[in-house]
Design a protein around this motif. Structure first.
Motif, PDB file in Angstrom:
ATOM      1  N   LEU A   1       2.370 -66.092  11.296  1.00 21.79           N
ATOM      2  CA  LEU A   1       2.091 -67.279  12.089  1.00 21.79           C
ATOM      3  C   LEU A   1       2.937 -68.449  11.607  1.00 21.79           C
ATOM      4  O   LEU A   1       3.012 -68.735  10.408  1.00 21.79           O
ATOM      5  N   LEU A   2       3.596 -69.105  12.555  1.00 23.62           N
ATOM      6  CA  LEU A   2       4.356 -70.319  12.325  1.00 23.62           C
ATOM      7  C   LEU A   2       3.583 -71.436  13.023  1.00 23.62           C
ATOM      8  O   LEU A   2       3.314 -71.347  14.226  1.00 23.62           O
ATOM      9  N   PHE A   3       3.197 -72.465  12.274  1.00 26.59           N
ATOM     10  CA  PHE A   3       2.359 -73.498  12.885  1.00 26.59           C
ATOM     11  C   PHE A   3       2.649 -74.864  12.291  1.00 26.59           C
ATOM     12  O   PHE A   3       3.284 -74.988  11.231  1.00 26.59           O
ATOM     13  N   THR A   4       2.193 -75.889  13.000  1.00 31.29           N
ATOM     14  CA  THR A   4       2.355 -77.260  12.549  1.00 31.29           C
ATOM     15  C   THR A   4       0.979 -77.883  12.352  1.00 31.29           C
ATOM     16  O   THR A   4       0.000 -77.483  12.982  1.00 31.29           O
ATOM     17  N   ALA A   5       0.933 -78.866  11.475  1.00 32.31           N
ATOM     18  CA  ALA A   5      -0.319 -79.589  11.218  1.00 32.31           C
ATOM     19  C   ALA A   5       0.015 -80.937  10.599  1.00 32.31           C
ATOM     20  O   ALA A   5       1.018 -81.074   9.878  1.00 32.31           O
ATOM     21  N   ALA A   6      -0.804 -81.919  10.860  1.00 26.25           N
ATOM     22  CA  ALA A   6      -0.597 -83.248  10.285  1.00 26.25           C
ATOM     23  C   ALA A   6      -0.724 -83.186   8.765  1.00 26.25           C
ATOM     24  O   ALA A   6      -1.508 -82.390   8.234  1.00 26.25           O
ATOM     25  N   PRO A   7       0.043 -84.023   8.036  1.00 22.71           N
ATOM     26  CA  PRO A   7      -0.091 -84.052   6.572  1.00 22.71           C
ATOM     27  C   PRO A   7      -1.519 -84.274   6.098  1.00 22.71           C
ATOM     28  O   PRO A   7      -1.911 -83.748   5.049  1.00 22.71           O
ATOM     29  N   ALA A   8      -2.305 -85.002   6.884  1.00 21.02           N
ATOM     30  CA  ALA A   8      -3.708 -85.231   6.515  1.00 21.02           C
ATOM     31  C   ALA A   8      -4.536 -83.953   6.524  1.00 21.02           C
ATOM     32  O   ALA A   8      -5.642 -83.920   5.980  1.00 21.02           O
ATOM     33  N   GLN A   9      -3.980 -82.891   7.128  1.00 18.50           N
ATOM     34  CA  GLN A   9      -4.696 -81.611   7.231  1.00 18.50           C
ATOM     35  C   GLN A   9      -4.302 -80.620   6.131  1.00 18.50           C
ATOM     36  O   GLN A   9      -4.710 -79.462   6.181  1.00 18.50           O
ATOM     37  N   ARG A  10      -3.546 -81.058   5.144  1.00 17.45           N
ATOM     38  CA  ARG A  10      -3.063 -80.107   4.133  1.00 17.45           C
ATOM     39  C   ARG A  10      -4.200 -79.402   3.400  1.00 17.45           C
ATOM     40  O   ARG A  10      -4.127 -78.198   3.133  1.00 17.45           O
ATOM     41  N   ALA A  11      -5.248 -80.120   3.070  1.00 21.81           N
ATOM     42  CA  ALA A  11      -6.383 -79.484   2.394  1.00 21.81           C
ATOM     43  C   ALA A  11      -7.055 -78.481   3.323  1.00 21.81           C
ATOM     44  O   ALA A  11      -7.455 -77.390   2.890  1.00 21.81           O
ATOM     45  N   ALA A  12      -7.164 -78.819   4.613  1.00 21.28           N
ATOM     46  CA  ALA A  12      -7.772 -77.904   5.581  1.00 21.28           C
ATOM     47  C   ALA A  12      -6.902 -76.676   5.799  1.00 21.28           C
ATOM     48  O   ALA A  12      -7.418 -75.563   5.955  1.00 21.28           O
ATOM     49  N   VAL A  13      -5.583 -76.861   5.793  1.00 21.53           N
ATOM     50  CA  VAL A  13      -4.670 -75.720   5.918  1.00 21.53           C
ATOM     51  C   VAL A  13      -4.827 -74.799   4.712  1.00 21.53           C
ATOM     52  O   VAL A  13      -4.919 -73.571   4.850  1.00 21.53           O
ATOM     53  N   ALA A  14      -4.871 -75.383   3.532  1.00 14.11           N
ATOM     54  CA  ALA A  14      -5.058 -74.580   2.316  1.00 14.11           C
ATOM     55  C   ALA A  14      -6.374 -73.815   2.376  1.00 14.11           C
ATOM     56  O   ALA A  14      -6.440 -72.634   1.996  1.00 14.11           O
TER      57      ALA A  14
END
Length: 320
Positions: free
Chosen positions: A263-276
């Motif tokens: 999966l290749l995806f984008t997310a706001a920097p504020a979502q880094r903890a949620a991405v992790a």
């Protein structure tokens, strides 16, 4: 064995599925949508000599045939629910069919998928699956949501399948153990279904990497009206490939090789903890490989010194 014996004996297996009212056996299946859900529907065709070698093990062919379709569901954040299989086979060999169907139904069961129909005919190994899945209403991941400043993320590792293919075509030579790991990635890709669902409400845009990171990222840029800078030193791959191949050989595998089904995806920097957290919850390694820019549909793939890399080909094109 005839066509209908094949269908009854190998394909008409009973599986549960809350949405499936009527499965294989009639002129059409009946599927009853559940409230509060959107349906995601996709289809992929795989041909011998184009997507797999005709002499591959039946179990490996079956796995890939379904896995690449499951990957499309993953890219939408959908829960796979049912599938239709159309197959052209040169002959009905019971040993081959048993291995194929056991592998197909095993992967289907692992993801809660019910086979509800399809078609069969005599031909030279062509498989087409239409797959359906569900996602909470209005929450499906799309390609069109990337925003300037978003991080670009990539799951798993890329370039392994492409490296294996290049060796099998006689264009590359890898150590035996490295080739074995790469060939496994080519034969049996892992669809990132759990990760896709964990990214609902977190990712701003997403797709699966089937034709190459550079080419597939361009789909997001086009749909979202943005650009991107990608740091090629952050592209996740097998250490033996990164350290054992010259950059001129490695980068085309990582950026344009395809057949990765990550999966290749984008997310706001504020979502880094949620991405992790999504990576941990799904058991998937994630790498931040770049940033979305305002240069509409302009992709810069940068080397270790920050200089743009020119690719002769950005990905796979069936008619290229």
């Amino acid at each position: 064995m005839g066509e209908f014996d094949f269908i009854r004996q190998y394909l008409q297996r009973q599986q549960s599925g809350a949405e499936v009212v009527l499965g294989i056996g009639d002129d059409a299946a009946i599927v009853r949508p559940l409230p509060g859900l959107d349906w995601c529907i996709s289809t992929d065709m795989l041909l011998a000599g184009r997507h797999f070698f005709a002499d591959e093990a039946a179990a490996d062919i079956a796995h890939k045939v379904l896995a690449v379709n499951l990957s499309d569901m993953a890219a939408m954040g959908a829960q796979p629910r049912w599938a239709l299989l159309s197959a052209a086979l040169p002959q009905l060999n019971p040993v081959w069919l048993s291995s194929f169907c056991d592998s197909l139904f095993s992967l289907a069961a692992a993801h809660g998928v019910t086979l509800i129909g399809g078609d069969t005919t005599r031909g030279d190994y062509v498989f087409n699956i239409t797959i359906g899945g569900t996602v909470p209403q209005g929450q499906g991941l799309r390609r069109s949501g990337a925003q300037v400043g978003d991080d670009i993320w990539l799951s798993g590792r890329v370039g392994l399948a492409a490296a294996a293919l290049q060796q099998r075509l006689g264009r590359l030579r890898l150590p035996e153990t490295v080739f074995a790991e790469c060939n496994q990635a080519l034969l049996r890709p892992t669809p990132q279904v759990a990760l896709g669902q964990a990214l609902l409400g977190v990712a701003s845009a997403a797709l699966d990497v089937s034709d190459g990171v550079a080419q597939d990222l361009q789909h997001i840029l086009r749909a979202s009206g943005v650009g991107a800078d990608v740091d090629t030193t952050q592209l996740p791959t097998l250490a033996a490939l990164r350290h054992g191949l010259p950059e001129s050989t490695l980068l085309p595998l990582l950026l344009a090789g395809g057949d990765d089904y990550e999966l290749l995806f984008t997310a706001a920097p504020a979502q880094r903890a949620a991405v992790a957290a999504a990576g941990i919850a799904s058991g998937t390694a994630l790498s931040r490989i770049g940033t979305i820019t305002e240069q509409r549909q302009v992709l810069h793939c940068l080397d270790a010194d920050g200089h743009p890399i020119k690719l002769d080909q950005q990905g796979y094109d069936h008619f290229g």
